[in-house]
Design a protein around this motif. Structure first.
Motif, PDB file in Angstrom:
ATOM      1  N   GLU A  79       1.072  -1.245   0.272  1.00 55.87           N
ATOM      2  CA  GLU A  79      -0.177   0.196  -0.202  1.00 55.87           C
ATOM      3  C   GLU A  79       1.017   1.361  -0.036  1.00 55.87           C
ATOM      4  O   GLU A  79       0.646   2.099  -0.363  1.00 55.87           O
ATOM      5  CB  GLU A  79      -1.245  -0.157   1.310  1.00 55.87           C
ATOM      6  N   ILE A  80       2.403   1.302   1.184  1.00 59.74           N
ATOM      7  CA  ILE A  80       3.107   2.259   0.848  1.00 59.74           C
ATOM      8  C   ILE A  80       4.010   2.451  -0.587  1.00 59.74           C
ATOM      9  O   ILE A  80       4.920   1.133  -0.459  1.00 59.74           O
ATOM     10  CB  ILE A  80       3.622   2.211   1.852  1.00 59.74           C
ATOM     11  N   GLN A  81       3.763   3.110  -1.470  1.00 61.24           N
ATOM     12  CA  GLN A  81       4.216   3.796  -2.924  1.00 61.24           C
ATOM     13  C   GLN A  81       6.231   4.202  -1.796  1.00 61.24           C
ATOM     14  O   GLN A  81       6.701   3.757  -3.198  1.00 61.24           O
ATOM     15  CB  GLN A  81       3.730   4.810  -3.476  1.00 61.24           C
ATOM     16  N   ASP A  82       6.079   5.275  -1.400  1.00 61.85           N
ATOM     17  CA  ASP A  82       7.536   6.234  -1.109  1.00 61.85           C
ATOM     18  C   ASP A  82       7.194   6.031   0.244  1.00 61.85           C
ATOM     19  O   ASP A  82       6.849   6.604   1.081  1.00 61.85           O
ATOM     20  CB  ASP A  82       7.149   6.763  -1.536  1.00 61.85           C
ATOM     21  N   TRP A  83       8.716   5.171   0.848  1.00 61.52           N
ATOM     22  CA  TRP A  83       8.857   5.130   1.679  1.00 61.52           C
ATOM     23  C   TRP A  83      10.035   6.956   2.941  1.00 61.52           C
ATOM     24  O   TRP A  83       9.311   6.535   3.957  1.00 61.52           O
ATOM     25  CB  TRP A  83       9.676   4.086   2.680  1.00 61.52           C
ATOM     26  N   SER A  84      10.038   7.167   2.334  1.00 58.77           N
ATOM     27  CA  SER A  84      10.516   8.008   2.643  1.00 58.77           C
ATOM     28  C   SER A  84       9.678   9.433   2.199  1.00 58.77           C
ATOM     29  O   SER A  84      10.735  10.452   3.449  1.00 58.77           O
ATOM     30  CB  SER A  84      12.012   8.468   1.276  1.00 58.77           C
ATOM     31  N   ALA A  85       8.383   9.043   2.727  1.00 57.05           N
ATOM     32  CA  ALA A  85       7.403  10.356   2.816  1.00 57.05           C
ATOM     33  C   ALA A  85       6.545  10.358   3.996  1.00 57.05           C
ATOM     34  O   ALA A  85       5.900  11.373   3.964  1.00 57.05           O
ATOM     35  CB  ALA A  85       6.156   9.998   1.473  1.00 57.05           C
ATOM     36  N   TYR A  86       7.618   9.176   4.577  1.00 56.09           N
ATOM     37  CA  TYR A  86       6.835   9.294   6.001  1.00 56.09           C
ATOM     38  C   TYR A  86       8.032   9.027   7.118  1.00 56.09           C
ATOM     39  O   TYR A  86       9.437   9.064   6.790  1.00 56.09           O
ATOM     40  CB  TYR A  86       6.344   7.586   6.500  1.00 56.09           C
ATOM     41  N   PRO A 103       5.495  16.527   6.285  1.00 58.54           N
ATOM     42  CA  PRO A 103       5.391  17.141   5.998  1.00 58.54           C
ATOM     43  C   PRO A 103       5.555  17.822   4.457  1.00 58.54           C
ATOM     44  O   PRO A 103       6.836  17.667   4.079  1.00 58.54           O
ATOM     45  CB  PRO A 103       5.356  18.988   6.579  1.00 58.54           C
ATOM     46  N   PRO A 104       4.784  18.144   3.407  1.00 56.83           N
ATOM     47  CA  PRO A 104       5.126  18.548   1.957  1.00 56.83           C
ATOM     48  C   PRO A 104       6.273  19.617   2.218  1.00 56.83           C
ATOM     49  O   PRO A 104       6.470  20.277   2.478  1.00 56.83           O
ATOM     50  CB  PRO A 104       4.161  19.237   1.316  1.00 56.83           C
ATOM     51  N   GLN A 105       7.221  18.992   1.283  1.00 59.27           N
ATOM     52  CA  GLN A 105       8.687  20.415   0.909  1.00 59.27           C
ATOM     53  C   GLN A 105       7.764  21.123  -0.434  1.00 59.27           C
ATOM     54  O   GLN A 105       8.063  20.808  -1.630  1.00 59.27           O
ATOM     55  CB  GLN A 105      10.301  19.550   0.383  1.00 59.27           C
ATOM     56  N   GLY A 106       8.112  22.697  -0.057  1.00 57.07           N
ATOM     57  CA  GLY A 106       8.558  23.223  -0.818  1.00 57.07           C
ATOM     58  C   GLY A 106       7.234  24.249  -0.864  1.00 57.07           C
ATOM     59  O   GLY A 106       6.653  23.855  -0.212  1.00 57.07           O
ATOM     60  N   PRO A 107       7.012  24.959  -1.931  1.00 54.08           N
ATOM     61  CA  PRO A 107       5.562  25.637  -2.365  1.00 54.08           C
ATOM     62  C   PRO A 107       4.857  24.922  -2.868  1.00 54.08           C
ATOM     63  O   PRO A 107       4.744  24.066  -3.257  1.00 54.08           O
ATOM     64  CB  PRO A 107       5.796  27.026  -3.564  1.00 54.08           C
ATOM     65  N   GLN A 108       3.554  24.806  -2.284  1.00 53.66           N
ATOM     66  CA  GLN A 108       2.884  24.261  -2.162  1.00 53.66           C
ATOM     67  C   GLN A 108       1.372  24.819  -2.636  1.00 53.66           C
ATOM     68  O   GLN A 108       1.394  26.592  -3.070  1.00 53.66           O
ATOM     69  CB  GLN A 108       2.014  23.854  -0.993  1.00 53.66           C
ATOM     70  N   ASN A 109       0.012  24.691  -3.116  1.00 52.30           N
ATOM     71  CA  ASN A 109      -0.761  25.730  -3.702  1.00 52.30           C
ATOM     72  C   ASN A 109      -1.427  26.444  -3.155  1.00 52.30           C
ATOM     73  O   ASN A 109      -2.411  26.452  -1.891  1.00 52.30           O
ATOM     74  CB  ASN A 109      -1.924  24.279  -4.455  1.00 52.30           C
ATOM     75  N   VAL A 110      -0.538  27.923  -2.980  1.00 54.43           N
ATOM     76  CA  VAL A 110      -0.829  29.019  -2.441  1.00 54.43           C
ATOM     77  C   VAL A 110      -1.993  29.868  -2.964  1.00 54.43           C
ATOM     78  O   VAL A 110      -1.380  30.419  -3.961  1.00 54.43           O
ATOM     79  CB  VAL A 110       0.265  29.618  -1.609  1.00 54.43           C
ATOM     80  N   PRO A 111      -2.809  30.322  -2.260  1.00 57.32           N
ATOM     81  CA  PRO A 111      -3.888  30.675  -2.908  1.00 57.32           C
ATOM     82  C   PRO A 111      -3.189  32.627  -2.729  1.00 57.32           C
ATOM     83  O   PRO A 111      -2.233  32.857  -2.859  1.00 57.32           O
ATOM     84  CB  PRO A 111      -4.392  30.899  -2.151  1.00 57.32           C
ATOM     85  N   GLU A 112      -3.092  32.809  -4.515  1.00 58.58           N
ATOM     86  CA  GLU A 112      -3.190  34.365  -4.906  1.00 58.58           C
ATOM     87  C   GLU A 112      -3.518  35.095  -4.487  1.00 58.58           C
ATOM     88  O   GLU A 112      -4.984  35.617  -3.720  1.00 58.58           O
ATOM     89  CB  GLU A 112      -2.517  34.849  -6.714  1.00 58.58           C
ATOM     90  N   GLU A 113      -3.425  36.416  -3.761  1.00 60.82           N
ATOM     91  CA  GLU A 113      -3.948  37.779  -3.781  1.00 60.82           C
ATOM     92  C   GLU A 113      -4.037  37.949  -4.743  1.00 60.82           C
ATOM     93  O   GLU A 113      -3.865  38.768  -6.305  1.00 60.82           O
ATOM     94  CB  GLU A 113      -2.884  38.779  -2.728  1.00 60.82           C
ATOM     95  N   THR A 114      -6.110  38.355  -4.596  1.00 60.06           N
ATOM     96  CA  THR A 114      -6.367  39.469  -5.736  1.00 60.06           C
ATOM     97  C   THR A 114      -6.901  40.319  -5.155  1.00 60.06           C
ATOM     98  O   THR A 114      -6.993  40.716  -3.530  1.00 60.06           O
ATOM     99  CB  THR A 114      -7.124  38.434  -5.928  1.00 60.06           C
ATOM    100  N   GLU A 115      -6.972  41.219  -6.374  1.00 57.34           N
ATOM    101  CA  GLU A 115      -7.181  42.856  -5.726  1.00 57.34           C
ATOM    102  C   GLU A 115      -8.701  42.536  -6.037  1.00 57.34           C
ATOM    103  O   GLU A 115      -9.108  41.590  -6.693  1.00 57.34           O
ATOM    104  CB  GLU A 115      -6.829  42.914  -6.688  1.00 57.34           C
ATOM    105  N   ASP A 116      -9.130  43.440  -5.221  1.00 61.24           N
ATOM    106  CA  ASP A 116     -10.788  43.316  -4.854  1.00 61.24           C
ATOM    107  C   ASP A 116     -11.291  43.911  -6.415  1.00 61.24           C
ATOM    108  O   ASP A 116     -10.892  45.073  -6.560  1.00 61.24           O
ATOM    109  CB  ASP A 116     -11.506  44.065  -3.775  1.00 61.24           C
ATOM    110  N   VAL A 117     -11.876  43.342  -7.563  1.00 60.90           N
ATOM    111  CA  VAL A 117     -12.383  44.179  -8.573  1.00 60.90           C
ATOM    112  C   VAL A 117     -13.850  43.822  -8.767  1.00 60.90           C
ATOM    113  O   VAL A 117     -13.936  42.920  -8.205  1.00 60.90           O
ATOM    114  CB  VAL A 117     -11.389  42.736  -9.999  1.00 60.90           C
TER     115      VAL A 117
END
Length: 124
Positions: A79-86, A103-117
Motif C-alpha cells: 500500500e505504501i509507494q514511497d517510504w521516504s514520505a513518512y 510535511p510536504p516540502q517546497g511551495p504548495q498551492n498557495v492562493p494568490e492574492e487577488t485585488e478586489d475588482v
C-alpha cells in the motif's frame, strides 16, 4: 569490513611476481599478509562469538515474529509507494504505533492574492 578482506586478498594475489623463481620459502609479502590475516582473525573472534550468541538468543523470537507479522507487513508494503514520505514510527505511551506523513516540502498551492475588482469590469 566485508569489502576489506576481498580487497586484501586481491592485492596479495596481484603482489606476487608473475614469473616467480623457484623459491621454497614464503616471500616477505606473503609472510606479512599471513601475519596480518592471523591478527585479524584473532581480533574478530570475540565479536563473531558475541554475534553467534545474539543469533541463538534472538533467532527463535525473530522467526516467530516473521511468521506472525509477515503477511501484514507485506500488505502494508504493497500500500505504501514511497517510504521516504513518512516519519520514523513513534510509539505512544499506551502502546499504539503511529507513522506520520512528512510535511510536504517546497511551495504548495498557495492562493494568490487577488485585488478586489468590482463585478462586471474587465482587465485589458
Amino acid at each position: 569490513m566485508k569489502q576489506f578482506i576481498p580487497i586484501c586478498a586481491i592485492s596479495l594475489a596481484l603482489s606476487a611476481p608473475a614469473n616467480a623463481e623457484e623459491d621454497t620459502g614464503q616471500s616477505l609479502m606473503e609472510q606479512g599478509a599471513e601475519l596480518f590475516f592471523k591478527g585479524l582473525r584473532q581480533e574478530m573472534e570475540p565479536a563473531l562469538g558475541d554475534l553467534q550468541g545474539l543469533v541463538s538468543q534472538f533467532g527463535p523470537a525473530m522467526q516467530s515474529f516473521i511468521e506472525e507479522m509477515g503477511p501484514a507487513l507485506a500488505e502494508l508494503a504493497g500500500e505504501i509507494q514511497d517510504w521516504s514520505a513518512y516519519e520514523a514510527p513513534e510509539i505512544l505511551p499506551n502502546g499504539d504505533i503511529i507513522i506520520r506523513k512528512k510535511p510536504p516540502q517546497g511551495p504548495q498551492n498557495v492562493p494568490e492574492e487577488t485585488e478586489d475588482v468590482p463585478e462586471g469590469s474587465t482587465d485589458i
